[in-house]
Each structure stands twice: as structure tokens, then as C-alpha cells.
Design an enzyme around this catalytic site. Structure first.
Site, PDB file in Angstrom:
ATOM      1  CG  HIS A 311     -19.611  54.062 -43.065  1.00 28.94           C
ATOM      2  ND1 HIS A 311     -20.361  55.188 -42.771  1.00 28.94           N
ATOM      3  CD2 HIS A 311     -19.951  53.132 -42.145  1.00 28.94           C
ATOM      4  CE1 HIS A 311     -21.125  54.949 -41.717  1.00 28.94           C
ATOM      5  NE2 HIS A 311     -20.902  53.708 -41.314  1.00 28.94           N
ATOM      6  CE  LYS A 313     -24.388  54.593 -43.787  1.00 36.36           C
ATOM      7  NZ  LYS A 313     -23.591  53.456 -43.468  1.00 36.36           N
ATOM      8  CG  ASP A 318     -32.145  51.007 -65.134  1.00 36.73           C
ATOM      9  OD1 ASP A 318     -31.276  50.114 -65.132  1.00 36.73           O
ATOM     10  OD2 ASP A 318     -33.362  50.767 -65.163  1.00 36.73           O
TER      11      ASP A 318
END
Length: 393
Positions: A311, A313, A318
Site C-alpha cells: 500500500h 506510495k 536517481d
């Protein structure tokens, strides 16, 4: 005949309502505030539960909590009991939960909280004249501020599944931040803004904004209401030169964000996505399949998390810049919900996040093109419906 006319009228009303709502959201203000912070990265539900309860227990002035989902279950009641206890001691407690996301909180539980002195309110209740817009626009932010000195934000909600106690999902993987320093003032401002939207005449107290030390890292808090998330994601992706990690439970990015990732891959950037193997929402996986096919054909890697439900996010570019927050890579977060994201370049924190992402990839299976193309007839029939509904999933 009357029934048919009523259905037609309802569809027309809904269409106009949602169109006007979308037009209004495009004009909503967003903010990007750069402030200092000390951050602690949390990726385990038990750790989140333990740390947050400990900080709540130590509160001496006020507790402000806002969640999209707040379950009225054993885990939720552990927090509710703590909030009631602190309120009974004279601590000022406010709990704000999304009207749709937390609609199952029992009236008796709300009555119990209010009787103990907890100030409870729903966020984004249904209103007229834009009724369908109001039930579609959700406050997806998760913010906790304790004594104006400690803040939390990220992906965890409050409920048994978030601490791995729901057998349907098993272990729950999420990314959250515990924050100290000047950034806590910005979390406090946003909480009070969301609270005041539902509770007119809210008075501010100086204790809400105590003097805070500078943190060791510079962070940017990106606060949105149905706009500008897409632009922020694209700006980070377009600057990538070597590696992009994306973690999200829902991947329905729309054309612009998808094109940004495809362009990154075409210029040699290694693009890796982590998604859950199972869905917690109907139609989500079917709506994502056309996008995933394009990514795999372009050489991107898709990894499906196997050790429970994913779940988190996160966007890491880089090894230089990272975003953790509440916004998913889906149309709802990009164009409808209220969200809050934290963007930072602190190398120590980025190393911790990257190490966690790479451990999560080890616990994932690669998604191959053959699996996407070998879907059942039922799934293929669901696909067009899922795509049509994708802005609302």
C-alpha cells in the site's frame, strides 16, 4: 416511461455535476512549502502502531489526528480508548476522518468519544448543489500532530488490516514518516485548515505553534486538492537520468504520466514499479493492465509484492530525490482527492527508503507480458468497464 425519464434526468444531473466539479478542482490552490525537518521512516504496521500510541500517551497539550480510514475495530478502538483517556485528562483532542472512508464508525462510538471530550468531525460530507462531486471528492490525507512538536504523515490508516491482522490481506506494507522540526507547523496548518472547513469558527491557540528547532533535512510538503500531483510526479520523472523506483497500490496514471515514464525508459532510465499481487478494490487491476503492458513492452520492470498487501506510495529518482505521501499513481489522487506528499533529498533517509524498496522487490514476483495477455475471458470483458470507471476507482 416515467422511470426511464427519471433515469435520464439523473444521468444528465450527474454528468453536469461532475463536470462542474472537475472544472472547479482545476482552479483549487495547491502549495509547495520548503521547510526543515527531522524524519523517521516507518514501513511496518506494528512499528507505526507502537510509536504513535507512545507519542499519544506522552501528549500534554493537544492531539490532532486526521485519517482517510479509521476503523471501528479492535485496532481502531485501541486508539479511540487512548484519545478518550487523554481528553478526560484535559488534553485537547480533535479527530477528523473522511466521511466516506470512515463511514462505518458507529454512532455509539462517536457518542462515546464526544462524551469523553474528544472533538470528532467528518471531513468532506455530502453537500448540495454539487452532490455527486461532494461524495466523489475525498480527503485522502493522513496527518497527526501532537503538542505541535511531533507530526506523522504517509500511507497508514487506522484499522486491523494496517497492522497485519486481517487474514484477507496478511502482512500490510506501507511507508510513513514521523516528523519533528519546523515542518510540523506546516502539518498543523493543514490539519487546522481541513478541520476549519468542517467546523466554522475554529479558534487558534498559540500552543498549536510552539517554537521549533530547525531539522537536519530540507523537505518540501506538497499539499493538493484534486490538482498538480501529476505535474509534480512528471517533473521528477522527467529529470531522471538512471533509475526510477515507483511503489503504489494502484497504477492508473493517465496518458501524460504514462508517457513521461515511457520517455524515461526510452532514454535509458531503469524504471521499476512495485505493485500488490492482489487488489483491495474492484476493477483496479483490470484498469491498470493496458498501462502495464505498455511499460513492459518498453523495457520497464513490474514487480508484484507477494508478502501480503503493498500500500506504500513512493517515488525515488536517481538516488537523489524521494517522494513519500498519500498520493497514489492513479487518476483519483491526480485529479480528485485531497493529498499531502513529502519530497526530500536527504541522503541518509533516501538510503533507508531505497534499502526497503529493494527488500520489497526481493519479496515480489516479476510480472511478465505473457501473464497479462493470458487473462481469462471474464477479465477481458471487465477491462472496458474498468477503464471507463478508472477516474473514480
Amino acid at each position: 416511461m416515467v422511470f426511464v425519464l427519471l433515469v435520464i434526468a439523473l444521468v444528465i444531473w450527474m454528468g453536469i455535476d461532475l463536470m462542474l466539479g472537475a472544472k472547479k478542482r482545476r482552479k483549487n490552490p495547491s502549495s509547495l512549502k520548503s521547510v526543515s525537518a527531522d524524519m523517521e521512516f516507518i514501513a511496518d504496521g506494528d512499528d507505526f502502531l507502537r510509536m504513535l500510541l507512545k507519542d499519544l500517551d506522552a501528549a500534554v497539550d493537544h492531539i490532532h489526528m486526521m485519517f482517510f480510514i479509521f476503523r471501528d475495530d479492535t485496532t481502531g478502538n485501541e486508539f479511540i480508548d487512548k484519545l478518550c483517556e487523554k481528553a478526560s485528562y484535559g488534553i485537547h483532542v480533535r479527530l477528523l476522518t473522511d466521511y466516506m472512508g470512515s463511514r462505518h464508525i458507529k454512532k455509539s462510538t462517536i457518542k462515546k468519544m464526544k462524551k469523553s471530550g474528544v472533538h470528532f468531525s467528518f471531513s468532506r460530507k455530502a453537500t448540495f448543489p454539487l452532490f455527486f462531486t461532494s461524495i466523489n471528492e475525498r480527503n485522502h490525507r493522513k496527518i497527526t500532530v501532537i503538542d505541535g512538536k511531533i507530526g506523522y504523515m504517509g500511507g497508514f490508516n487506522i484499522g486491523k488490516e494496517y497492522v497485519g491482522k486481517d487474514p484477507k490481506f496478511g502482512y500490510w506494507r506501507d511507508y510513513h514518516l514521523r516528523i519533528k522540526g519546523e515542518a510540523v507547523h506546516e502539518l498543523q496548518k493543514q490539519f487546522l485548515s481541513d478541520w476549519s472547513r468542517e467546523n466554522a469558527g475554529t479558534e487558534l491557540d498559540e500552543a498549536f505553534f510552539p517554537s521549533l528547532p530547525k531539522g537536519n533535512a530540507l523537505v518540501s510538503l506538497h499539499i493538493t486538492n484534486g490538482n498538480s500531483v501529476e505535474e509534480m510526479f512528471i517533473s521528477l520523472i522527467d529529470d531522471a537520468t538512471s533509475l526510477i523506483y515507483i511503489g503504489t497500490p494502484y497504477y492508473i496514471p493517465g496518458d501524460k504520466l504514462q508517457e513521461s515514464l515511457l520517455n524515461a525508459s526510452s532514454r535509458g532510465v531503469n524504471v521499476k514499479l512495485i505493485l500488490p499481487i492482489r487488489a483491495d478494490h474492484p476493477f483496479v487491476q483490470e484498469a491498470s493492465f493496458p498501462y502495464l503492458v505498455e511499460l513492459i513492452e518498453a523495457g520497464c520492470e513490474i514487480h508484484q509484492y507477494m508478502n501480503g498487501f503493498f500500500h506504500a506510495k513512493v517515488l525515488l529518482v536517481d538516488d537523489q530525490v524521494c517522494d513519500i505521501g498519500t498520493a497514489n499513481f492513479d487518476k483519483r489522487s491526480l485529479t480528485i482527492n485531497g493529498e499531502i506528499n513529502c519530497i526530500f533529498r536527504d541522503q541518509e533517509m533516501i538510503t533507508k527508503v531505497k534499502n526497503t524498496i529493494e527488500r520489497d522487490i526481493v519479496q515480489s514476483d516479476p510480472l511478465h507480458l505473457k501473464r497479462l495477455k493470458d487473462r481469462t475471458l471474464k477479465n477481458r470483458l471487465i477491462g472496458p468497464i474498468a477503464r471507463a470507471l478508472s477516474p473514480f476507482l
